[in-house]
Scaffold this motif. Structure first.
Motif, short mmCIF file in Angstrom:
data_model
loop_
_atom_site.label_atom_id
_atom_site.label_comp_id
_atom_site.label_asym_id
_atom_site.label_seq_id
_atom_site.Cartn_x
_atom_site.Cartn_y
_atom_site.Cartn_z
N PHE A 2 0.84 -1.15 0.04
CA PHE A 2 0.10 -0.03 0.03
C PHE A 2 0.98 1.27 -0.14
CE2 PHE A 2 -2.12 3.27 2.45
CZ PHE A 2 -3.46 3.68 1.47
N VAL A 3 0.55 2.17 -0.67
CA VAL A 3 1.34 3.42 -0.87
C VAL A 3 0.25 4.63 -0.81
CG1 VAL A 3 2.78 5.01 -2.03
CG2 VAL A 3 3.09 2.37 -2.30
N LEU A 4 0.62 5.60 0.34
CA LEU A 4 -0.13 6.44 0.60
C LEU A 4 0.36 7.64 0.06
CD1 LEU A 4 -2.78 7.54 2.25
CD2 LEU A 4 -1.12 8.26 4.08
N SER A 5 -0.17 7.68 -1.40
CA SER A 5 0.42 8.79 -2.28
C SER A 5 -0.03 10.25 -1.59
CB SER A 5 -0.23 8.63 -3.69
OG SER A 5 0.77 9.37 -4.49
N LYS A 6 -0.98 10.33 -1.15
CA LYS A 6 -1.51 11.72 -0.54
C LYS A 6 -0.76 11.40 1.11
CE LYS A 6 -6.16 11.43 1.17
NZ LYS A 6 -7.12 12.08 1.28
#
Lengths: 279, 315
Positions: A66-70
């Motif tokens: 999972f990548v929390l781009s925000k």
């Protein structure tokens, strides 16, 4: 369709996470509440239902990523990771404090359970592309999730990533856009219009679905439909309410990056309920 | 052996070599693969080559994602794009989390030539040097570039490898003992030290010969690694020689010259002059013409050395 007990479980998790978010930002006297509250159901659904992962083995090779781009919405991710057991919930008190592993924006080398560092907007979706490309090179079947802000989509690099994911057929990349329609300076459509957003992603060759981002059933369905589809990456545009769950924060742009004062914190806590059992 | 060769060719040849034995090596480019020579790697290892098109910012972050999964990406484009264009991505996605990405910028420096100032990276070293966690390599000829590439692949951590466009003189003195963080003494001497990096190694050696005619023995200390700086070699030179001239194909701001000056002034103050691009933008021209025009030649090193050695401060 989720069964009733699973739905209830997730809803209770979301309520707990919202309380943690508000508390973290209140205690730190800084941080981003609005977008954390609008994306709570998505992050809760991923870590408590949809993703394959193991808090006892954060580096498990087959885990979903999972990548929390925000990245500014770190409070929601930290609250969920703590709730999963990646680190003690008491660490949340150290958010944004010197010496803490909980930096203002996610810093992967320090925080157990993080799959990538993010911060300045527009970087995370590209990093997620790299993770998904690596999975493809290794013939791994795990999925890579990313969460973008709608304001973040104004960054040019997002559309570089959109082209790239399509070119390399990153079908296991599943991204969300937290479409709360507000950014720091006001409504996205007045600051820099994004509509018609689904058309834009479709034109870039992505599978697109549009859902209510606070509805666990819709999140579940959108992700289930996304996996393994026809060699295309997926964008789930989740319509949400910024500040969701705290009446006076809902749909108010000022709650993008401001902490509550003591009185506001106590009102927010009352609205979110207290002392719910921790599972 | 040819008398001149491209440093980017040394890089490309090393990549092919690495690709044979290291399945974790992947190469990314941004629509300049023919110019950076990564097209050679693509030809040998097509499944591990990714052309990102003209999107340098995405390139660096995709590389970061690959590094997080244990690959060793060589993210390659022109130096100007790898640094100033994608500065935020280099800083936040690679340097800050200390990811094992090799960022490679060819066409560095003013000898990039005809494309003009927009494409002549003369601030890249300054920019990358300022970032914590970064290692900065600037080899001086084909063979040193080849060795630097092999060393970068073995080193665990983010590296910026700066290469040039032109064919530059082969300098046999550079061909032994490449080690990240170690300067090379190319010539012994105890009157002054000429510190070089990149393609200025050959100019430094020519300058030393000229200075000998004036009765001075110049030590030539070459820095294929600018960061971390070989401070032991500098300290020794400061004790054994009277003065320093630094020479780099880069702005005098923020590059080797300032790194050396900064270290010396805190640890062993010594008179020093910098040869480099003097805080101006370049212009179009042939690489060699521009090296002349912007004062990046042996003669410029000699002039600075003589002026320094003959001044009261050093006498």
């Amino acid at each position: 369709m989720l069964d009733a007990s699973k739905r209830h479980f997730l809803q209770e998790k979301a309520r707990h996470v919202r309380r943690e978010i508000v508390t973290m930002v209140y205690q730190a006297r800084s941080g981003h509440i609005g977008g954390s509250l609008s994306s709570t159901e998505m992050v809760v659904a991923l870590y408590h239902h949809l993703m394959r992962h193991d808090p006892g083995n954060p580096q498990m090779v087959e885990r979903d990523r999972f990548v929390l781009s925000k990245g500014h919405c770190s409070p929601v991710l930290y609250a969920v990771l703590a709730d999963c057991g990646y680190f003690p919930s008491s660490d949340l008190k150290t958010f944004r404090r010197p010496g803490s592993h909980l930096q203002g924006h996610p810093y992967q080398p320090k925080t157990p359970g993080l799959d990538a560092s993010t911060g300045t907007l527009g970087l995370g979706l590209s990093t997620a592309c790299g993770l998904a490309l690596a999975a493809k090179l290794r013939n791994s079947s795990h999925k890579v999730f990313a969460l973008c802000g709608d304001g973040e989509l104004q960054e040019g690099q997002i559309w570089e990533a959109a082209l790239f994911a399509h070119k390399y057929r990153l079908s296991r990349l599943i991204a969300f856009t937290d479409r709360n329609r507000l950014q720091t300076d006001g409504s996205t459509e007045s600051v820099m219009p994004l509509d018609p957003l689904p058309d834009k992603w479709r034109a870039f060759g992505w599978n697109v679905s549009v859902i209510d981002g606070h509805d666990f059933d819709q999140i579940d369905k959108a992700v289930s439909q996304a996996t393994g589809q026809d060699n295309r990456p997926t964008m789930i545009i989740a319509n949400t309410i910024k500040g969701r769950g705290v009446s006076f924060m809902e749909n108010v742009a000022e709650w993008h990056g401001n902490p509550p004062n003591a009185e506001q914190y106590s009102r927010a806590s009352a609205e979110l309920g207290s002392d719910e059992p921790r599972v | 052996m040819p008398s001149r060769q491209q440093t980017r060719k040394g890089y490309a040849d090393a990549l092919i070599e690495l690709g044979r034995t290291r399945p974790d090596i992947v190469v990314l480019d941004a629509d300049v693969a023919k110019a950076t020579k990564t097209c050679d790697f693509e030809r040998h290892h097509p499944s591990r080559f990714f052309n990102c098109g003209a999107q340098e910012q995405n390139l660096l972050c995709v590389a970061a994602g690959l590094a997080l999964e244990g690959f060793i990406p060589f993210a390659t484009t022109f130096a100007i794009f790898a640094t100033t264009r994608a500065a935020d991505q280099l800083r936040n996605s690679i340097a800050y989390p200390k990811l094992n990405v090799k960022v490679v910028g060819t066409h560095g420096g003013i000898s990039t030539g005809g494309d003009g100032a927009s494409h002549q990276a003369c601030e890249d070293i300054a920019m990358v040097r300022a970032l914590p966690n970064m290692t900065v390599l600037v080899p001086g000829d084909y063979e040193e570039a080849r060795q630097a590439t092999l060393a970068a692949a073995l080193y665990v951590g983010p590296v910026y490898l700066r290469l040039g466009r032109d064919s530059y003189p082969i300098v046999p003195e550079l061909h032994e003992g490449f080690e990240i963080g170690r300067a090379k003494c190319l010539r012994k001497g105890n009157d002054l030290t000429i510190c070089t990096t990149g393609i200025m190694a050959s100019e430094g050696l020519v300058a030393a010969v000229e200075l000998e005619r004036h009765g001075y023995q110049a030590r030539v200390l070459h820095f294929p690694t600018i960061k971390p700086l070989d401070t032991d070699a500098l300290l020794l030179a400061a004790r054994e020689t009277r003065a320093f001239v630094t020479a780099e194909e880069h702005s005098i701001i923020g590059g080797l010259g300032e790194a050396v000056a900064g270290f010396l002034s805190e640890n062993h103050p010594a008179p020093l002059r910098r040869v480099g691009v003097r805080d101006v933008f370049g212009q179009s021209g042939h690489g060699n013409e521009l090296l002349d025009l912007y004062g990046l030649r042996a003669g410029d090193i000699v002039a600075q050395a003589l002026s320094l050695l003959q001044s009261r401060a050093v006498a």
